[in-house]
Every structure is written in C-alpha cells, then in structure tokens.
Scaffold this active site. Sequence first.
Site, PDB file in Angstrom:
ATOM      1  N   ASP A 133      -4.428   9.585   0.609  1.00 20.77           N
ATOM      2  CA  ASP A 133      -4.728  10.558  -0.493  1.00 20.77           C
ATOM      3  C   ASP A 133      -6.314  10.720  -0.796  1.00 20.77           C
ATOM      4  O   ASP A 133      -7.104   9.756  -0.523  1.00 20.77           O
ATOM      5  CB  ASP A 133      -3.994  10.286  -1.742  1.00 20.77           C
ATOM      6  CG  ASP A 133      -2.576  10.132  -1.691  1.00 20.77           C
ATOM      7  OD1 ASP A 133      -2.121  11.069  -0.830  1.00 20.77           O
ATOM      8  OD2 ASP A 133      -1.683   9.870  -2.411  1.00 20.77           O
TER       9      ASP A 133
HETATM   10  N1  URA Z   1       0.857   6.178  -0.603  1.00 20.51           N
HETATM   11  C1  URA Z   1       0.145   6.797  -1.716  1.00 20.51           C
HETATM   12  O1  URA Z   1       0.806   7.276  -2.753  1.00 20.51           O
HETATM   13  N2  URA Z   1      -1.033   7.369  -1.236  1.00 20.51           N
HETATM   14  C2  URA Z   1      -1.744   7.125  -0.334  1.00 20.51           C
HETATM   15  O2  URA Z   1      -2.965   7.586  -0.118  1.00 20.51           O
HETATM   16  C3  URA Z   1      -1.177   6.318   0.848  1.00 20.51           C
HETATM   17  C4  URA Z   1       0.039   5.835   0.373  1.00 20.51           C
END
Ligand code: URA
Length: 234
Positions: free
Chosen positions: A104
């Site tokens: 993310d």
């Molecule tokens: N899970 C999440 O919530 N975000 C990420 O970036 C990776 C795994």
Amino acid sequence: MMRLDKFLSEASSYSRKDVRGLVKRSAVSVNGSPAKTPDMKVDETADTVSVNGETIRYRKFIYLMLNKPQGYLSATEDDHDPVVVDLVPEDLKHFAPFPVGRLDKDTEGLLLLTNDGKFDHELMSPRKNLYKRYYAELDAPAVPEDIDSFAAGMEFKEFTAKPARLEIDPADPKKVYVEIAEGKFHQVKRMCERVGKNVLFLKRVAIGELQLDETLPCGSVRELTAEELALFGW
Ligand code: URA
C-alpha cells in the site's frame, strides 16, 4: 556470442547509437584492446567489456530490493503520486524494472523489483505459498485470542484469508508481527480490523526466507545477491 552494441545496449544505459560514437572514440575495449567496430562479436560469458575504463557486466535481468518509504505507489507510473520505480538509480532504469506484487501507499519495507517476468510470475504464484512477514503497530493491544482468529483464517467478501500467524510483542502488545501467504488488497489491515484493531504503521520485513536488509536506508535500492536469489530457487 553476441554483437558488442547489443551487449552494451542491454547491459548498460548506452544506446546502440551511443556505442557507435564510443567505439569511434576508442572508449570501448574488449579484453583490454580497443573495440574496432560496434558489430564485433563478444562472448558475454567470458569477455571483459569496458567503457571509459569501467567494466560492464552482461545481464539481461535485474533483481532489486527496495526499502519502500511511505507515500510511493507500487507502480511504474502514475499521474498524481510518486511511484517506486522513481527510486531506482539512473544507471539501472534502462532495465525497466517493475514491482513484484504491491505494498500500500502508506506501507513501508521490503519490495522487490525486476524486469524478469518469469521471476515475478514464480513469486506471485499461489502454488509457491510464499509467506510474507509484516511488522505492524496497532491502535489497541493485541490479545492471545487474536492469535487463534488469525490461525483459523478469515472470510472476507471477495476472498478467504488462509491461516495466518500473529505474534504479539510481550513488552508492548500494540506491536505485532503478522505472516500471511497471500497478499490480497489491504489484507493485513483488514485482518487486524476483523479483531478490532486499526493498523497505524505497517512494514514488510520478509518475503519467504528473504529478510529486508536493515542497513538499506528507507528509499534506497540495491541488487539482490546471488545468495538471496537462491532463496527463491533462482
Ligand atoms: N497488507 C496490507 O494491509 N497492506 C499492505 O501494504 C500489505 C499487506
């Protein structure tokens, strides 16, 4: 064997046109002697090719470790936000690496980049069952029952999360490690929300056996070593 200009245009940021000019100026040498023509044949596994005295190692593919900072999208381009390939050093950009999977925008840590589609495919394959390990800071302390909830797997609207591991820091139960085999959209955050906690900070620290190099500053990129690639059977 391959043409010298092909060798250099694949293994360095010089174009074939650049190579013509460099050869004319005697700036390219093969095994210590100036190259006479850009179309001369070189053995990419045995010959030493240098430009302006700097040896260029032949390779078609690169495999990079990025310590991703917050604020970057796991993409090759975007109209609004900075993207992770912006962090690739100039001299490696011509390889056109792309991220293997995604983190993310607000997640930090270990992200691999490559231009080898087969490597990407292999790592992303569900059959590989590769565990990813995350460090998370929560807005409320995790409790031992949460470990069972993670271990049981979780049903979401569009997917079922496989059993996952939750480890709670005994000194501060708002700090946890989570290991998941998949990497569905916001999976760690959603699994934590399911047990009533919001993730305030998230960092990926390992993919399978490969650990994030903690000496790699946030925002920096380095090539994977042969030993690290071997962890993925590559
Ligand atoms: N899970 C999440 O919530 N975000 C990420 O970036 C990776 C795994």
